[in-house]
Design a protein around this motif. Structure first.
Motif, PDB file in Angstrom:
ATOM      1  N   SER A  96       0.723  -1.352  -0.122  1.00 50.67           N
ATOM      2  CA  SER A  96       0.071  -0.231   0.017  1.00 50.67           C
ATOM      3  C   SER A  96       0.746   1.400  -0.028  1.00 50.67           C
ATOM      4  O   SER A  96       0.601   2.232  -0.570  1.00 50.67           O
ATOM      5  CB  SER A  96      -0.960   0.023   1.249  1.00 50.67           C
ATOM      6  OG  SER A  96      -0.318   0.001   2.416  1.00 50.67           O
ATOM      7  N   GLN A  97       2.049   1.295   0.610  1.00 47.95           N
ATOM      8  CA  GLN A  97       2.872   2.273   0.776  1.00 47.95           C
ATOM      9  C   GLN A  97       3.418   2.593  -0.701  1.00 47.95           C
ATOM     10  O   GLN A  97       3.806   3.858  -1.176  1.00 47.95           O
ATOM     11  CB  GLN A  97       4.009   2.135   1.751  1.00 47.95           C
ATOM     12  CG  GLN A  97       3.337   2.130   3.116  1.00 47.95           C
ATOM     13  CD  GLN A  97       4.746   1.782   4.198  1.00 47.95           C
ATOM     14  OE1 GLN A  97       4.899   0.613   4.605  1.00 47.95           O
ATOM     15  NE2 GLN A  97       5.204   2.844   4.672  1.00 47.95           N
ATOM     16  N   ILE A  98       4.007   1.514  -1.278  1.00 45.94           N
ATOM     17  CA  ILE A  98       4.508   1.831  -2.627  1.00 45.94           C
ATOM     18  C   ILE A  98       3.430   2.268  -3.728  1.00 45.94           C
ATOM     19  O   ILE A  98       3.748   3.098  -4.326  1.00 45.94           O
ATOM     20  CB  ILE A  98       4.955   0.369  -3.144  1.00 45.94           C
ATOM     21  CG1 ILE A  98       5.984  -0.326  -2.280  1.00 45.94           C
ATOM     22  CG2 ILE A  98       5.790   0.560  -4.578  1.00 45.94           C
ATOM     23  CD1 ILE A  98       7.330   0.394  -1.906  1.00 45.94           C
ATOM     24  N   LEU A  99       2.217   1.703  -3.482  1.00 43.63           N
ATOM     25  CA  LEU A  99       1.186   2.180  -4.559  1.00 43.63           C
ATOM     26  C   LEU A  99       0.873   3.693  -4.358  1.00 43.63           C
ATOM     27  O   LEU A  99       0.668   4.379  -5.060  1.00 43.63           O
ATOM     28  CB  LEU A  99      -0.108   1.289  -4.199  1.00 43.63           C
ATOM     29  CG  LEU A  99      -0.237  -0.145  -4.705  1.00 43.63           C
ATOM     30  CD1 LEU A  99      -1.204  -0.809  -4.207  1.00 43.63           C
ATOM     31  CD2 LEU A  99       0.055  -0.054  -6.125  1.00 43.63           C
ATOM     32  N   LYS A 100       0.952   4.149  -2.982  1.00 42.46           N
ATOM     33  CA  LYS A 100       0.601   5.593  -2.518  1.00 42.46           C
ATOM     34  C   LYS A 100       1.829   6.219  -3.080  1.00 42.46           C
ATOM     35  O   LYS A 100       1.630   7.561  -3.694  1.00 42.46           O
ATOM     36  CB  LYS A 100       0.726   5.735  -0.985  1.00 42.46           C
ATOM     37  CG  LYS A 100       0.447   7.139  -0.790  1.00 42.46           C
ATOM     38  CD  LYS A 100       0.116   7.347   0.778  1.00 42.46           C
ATOM     39  CE  LYS A 100      -0.084   8.428   1.234  1.00 42.46           C
ATOM     40  NZ  LYS A 100       0.609   9.656   0.830  1.00 42.46           N
ATOM     41  N   LEU A 101       3.035   5.957  -3.252  1.00 46.08           N
ATOM     42  CA  LEU A 101       4.076   6.555  -3.787  1.00 46.08           C
ATOM     43  C   LEU A 101       3.932   6.840  -5.211  1.00 46.08           C
ATOM     44  O   LEU A 101       4.110   7.888  -5.934  1.00 46.08           O
ATOM     45  CB  LEU A 101       5.528   6.068  -3.393  1.00 46.08           C
ATOM     46  CG  LEU A 101       6.274   6.405  -2.068  1.00 46.08           C
ATOM     47  CD1 LEU A 101       7.677   5.494  -2.002  1.00 46.08           C
ATOM     48  CD2 LEU A 101       6.695   7.822  -2.186  1.00 46.08           C
ATOM     49  N   LEU A 102       3.643   5.762  -5.615  1.00 40.69           N
ATOM     50  CA  LEU A 102       3.292   5.666  -7.504  1.00 40.69           C
ATOM     51  C   LEU A 102       2.311   6.557  -7.504  1.00 40.69           C
ATOM     52  O   LEU A 102       2.608   7.445  -8.547  1.00 40.69           O
ATOM     53  CB  LEU A 102       3.089   4.441  -7.889  1.00 40.69           C
ATOM     54  CG  LEU A 102       4.260   3.278  -7.929  1.00 40.69           C
ATOM     55  CD1 LEU A 102       3.689   1.955  -8.227  1.00 40.69           C
ATOM     56  CD2 LEU A 102       5.515   3.668  -8.606  1.00 40.69           C
ATOM     57  N   GLN A 103       1.228   6.648  -7.028  1.00 41.26           N
ATOM     58  CA  GLN A 103       0.178   7.550  -7.280  1.00 41.26           C
ATOM     59  C   GLN A 103       0.630   8.924  -7.089  1.00 41.26           C
ATOM     60  O   GLN A 103       0.133   9.845  -8.055  1.00 41.26           O
ATOM     61  CB  GLN A 103      -1.193   7.255  -6.296  1.00 41.26           C
ATOM     62  CG  GLN A 103      -1.620   5.930  -6.678  1.00 41.26           C
ATOM     63  CD  GLN A 103      -2.786   5.385  -5.646  1.00 41.26           C
ATOM     64  OE1 GLN A 103      -2.824   6.023  -4.698  1.00 41.26           O
ATOM     65  NE2 GLN A 103      -3.199   4.153  -5.899  1.00 41.26           N
ATOM     66  N   ASP A 104       1.165   9.407  -5.945  1.00 37.43           N
ATOM     67  CA  ASP A 104       1.723  10.672  -6.006  1.00 37.43           C
ATOM     68  C   ASP A 104       2.505  11.121  -6.756  1.00 37.43           C
ATOM     69  O   ASP A 104       2.341  12.509  -7.386  1.00 37.43           O
ATOM     70  CB  ASP A 104       2.590  10.544  -4.476  1.00 37.43           C
ATOM     71  CG  ASP A 104       2.816  12.156  -4.042  1.00 37.43           C
ATOM     72  OD1 ASP A 104       1.988  13.103  -4.221  1.00 37.43           O
ATOM     73  OD2 ASP A 104       3.741  12.219  -3.280  1.00 37.43           O
TER      74      ASP A 104
END
Length: 408
Positions: A96-104
């Motif tokens: 979830s943290q990786i996905l948040k980084l990618l979305q940002d």
């Protein structure tokens, strides 16, 4: 007074047999130190429990907080015996943290560099994090950055992260399939104008991509790849980069017209210059393998004999590096003698010591195939070499197959 304290057995990791600092439990119920089991799962790519040998259907690692607290308490109680308190481990990164980084990074381009640097930190911290990033779609995002941000800081950061990730062959094939050779073209642009570090990472990625590419793609490689590889070899960025560059060249030379492209790029001259200076066995072997491949075309042989030190440098590696290097060097000389032996070249072989080295090859321990090739070479130009002092009389009498040299 030198009293030894025995560490309780259930505090030791079953893999490393060291005191656990971050105990985690896997699906079979066995507890391991996080570093050791992550290396087992994500570096060794094993999906079997080391202790029970049972198959693992997931790679979830559950922190064993109770055991960690017990270990911490025990270390505090025995601090006077040299056991330091184990710090509370940081919570590992999850998907979830990786996905948040990618979305940002996608939604706010101004934050892209910051996100990429955070991804680099994550990728460098553990093999588990690398796997987590790959599962989260980070490879696709990073590839897009490289394709769209030629030579920028974002491109350089993305390349660093890609360099630290470990691709499977399936992922590599997908990259080639999705982009044809567009990603290789983007990496070539990085090699042309990127930083030293990004150029190094680019050529290593190109090699990995081409290892799984189809023959059609290999034959369609642009001359630019050879030209930029020549620049990398000339610059001597690092031993690791030089080795990767040589391995790349060796891998692609046999496809299509790549030997001619390599010859026209100035590759022969660079390889000869590198051979003069290098003492590394593997490096010498790769250079000679590459030269032998290039010399299978007329353009390659012409470049070798044009170089003032070409034939001399190749012959000097005979009997000095390894059996493989000697064999490749003899093959190069054989190709020149059979197809590109002008009067000047044949005479030069005597003057620079090539013929002397060939005569020595017959008298030492080497493979029979190599020895037969040497005899063929000596017989090819016996009329020119018959009076050369480098061919001793005892050699002619000892090896009747060379008698033609004297008879002619």
């Amino acid at each position: 007074m030198g009293v030894e304290i025995e560490v309780p057995s259930h505090f030791l990791c079953p893999i490393s047999m060291q005191l656990m600092r971050d105990p985690v439990t896997i699906s079979t119920g066995i507890t391991y130190d996080r570093v050791s089991i992550e290396r087992w799962l994500f570096t060794c790519l094993s999906r079997i429990c080391p202790m029970t040998k049972q198959p693992l259907y997931d790679t979830d690692l559950t922190p064993n907080h109770t055991l960690r607290r017990l270990i911490q308490s025990w270390c505090i109680m025995n601090s006077h015996h040299g056991f330091d308190r184990i710090p509370t481990p940081k919570k590992p990164v999850d998907k979830s943290q990786i996905l948040k980084l990618l979305q940002d990074a996608k939604k706010h381009p101004q934050n892209q560099i910051k996100c990429l640097r955070r991804m680099r930190s994550i990728a460098q911290s553990s093999d588990r994090n690398k796997t987590c990033m790959e599962d989260s779609g980070a490879v696709e995002f990073l590839t897009t950055v490289v394709l769209n941000e030629d030579g920028s800081d974002a491109c350089n950061e993305a390349l660093i992260v890609l360099h630290h990730l470990k691709f499977t062959d399936l992922q590599m094939r997908k990259l080639v399939k999705d982009n044809e050779l567009g990603f290789v073209d983007a990496l070539l642009r990085v090699m042309r104008c990127g930083s030293i570090q990004s150029r190094s990472h680019a050529i290593m990625l190109i090699r990995s991509l081409l290892e799984v590419a189809d023959p059609v793609h290999m034959a369609a490689i642009k001359p630019d790849l050879f030209q930029e590889t020549v620049r990398v070899l000339k610059d001597g960025i690092s031993p690791q980069t030089t080795k990767a560059s040589l391995e790349l060249v060796v891998d692609i030379l046999r496809w299509g017209r790549n030997r001619i492209k390599a010859a026209e790029s100035g590759m022969v001259s660079v390889l000869v210059e590198l051979l003069i200076d290098t003492c590394d066995r593997r490096g010498c072997e790769l250079m000679l393998v590459a030269l032998e491949q290039i010399c299978r075309c007329a353009e390659g042989r012409a470049k070798l004999v044009e170089h003032a030190a070409g034939l001399a440098t190749v012959s000097k590696k005979i009997l000095r590096v390894s059996h493989m290097a000697s064999d490749k060097a003899v093959r190069i000389v054989c190709l020149v003698c059979r197809f590109s032996a002008s009067c000047r070249v044949v005479q030069e072989m005597v003057e620079v010591g090539v013929v002397s080295k060939l005569c020595l090859m017959i008298q030492v321990d080497c493979s029979e195939r190599t020895k037969e090739r040497v005899k063929q070479i000596l017989g090819l130009h016996s009329r020119v070499w018959k009076g050369a002092s480098c061919i001793p009389a005892h050699l002619l009498s000892s090896y009747p197959s060379l008698q033609d040299i004297k008879d002619h």
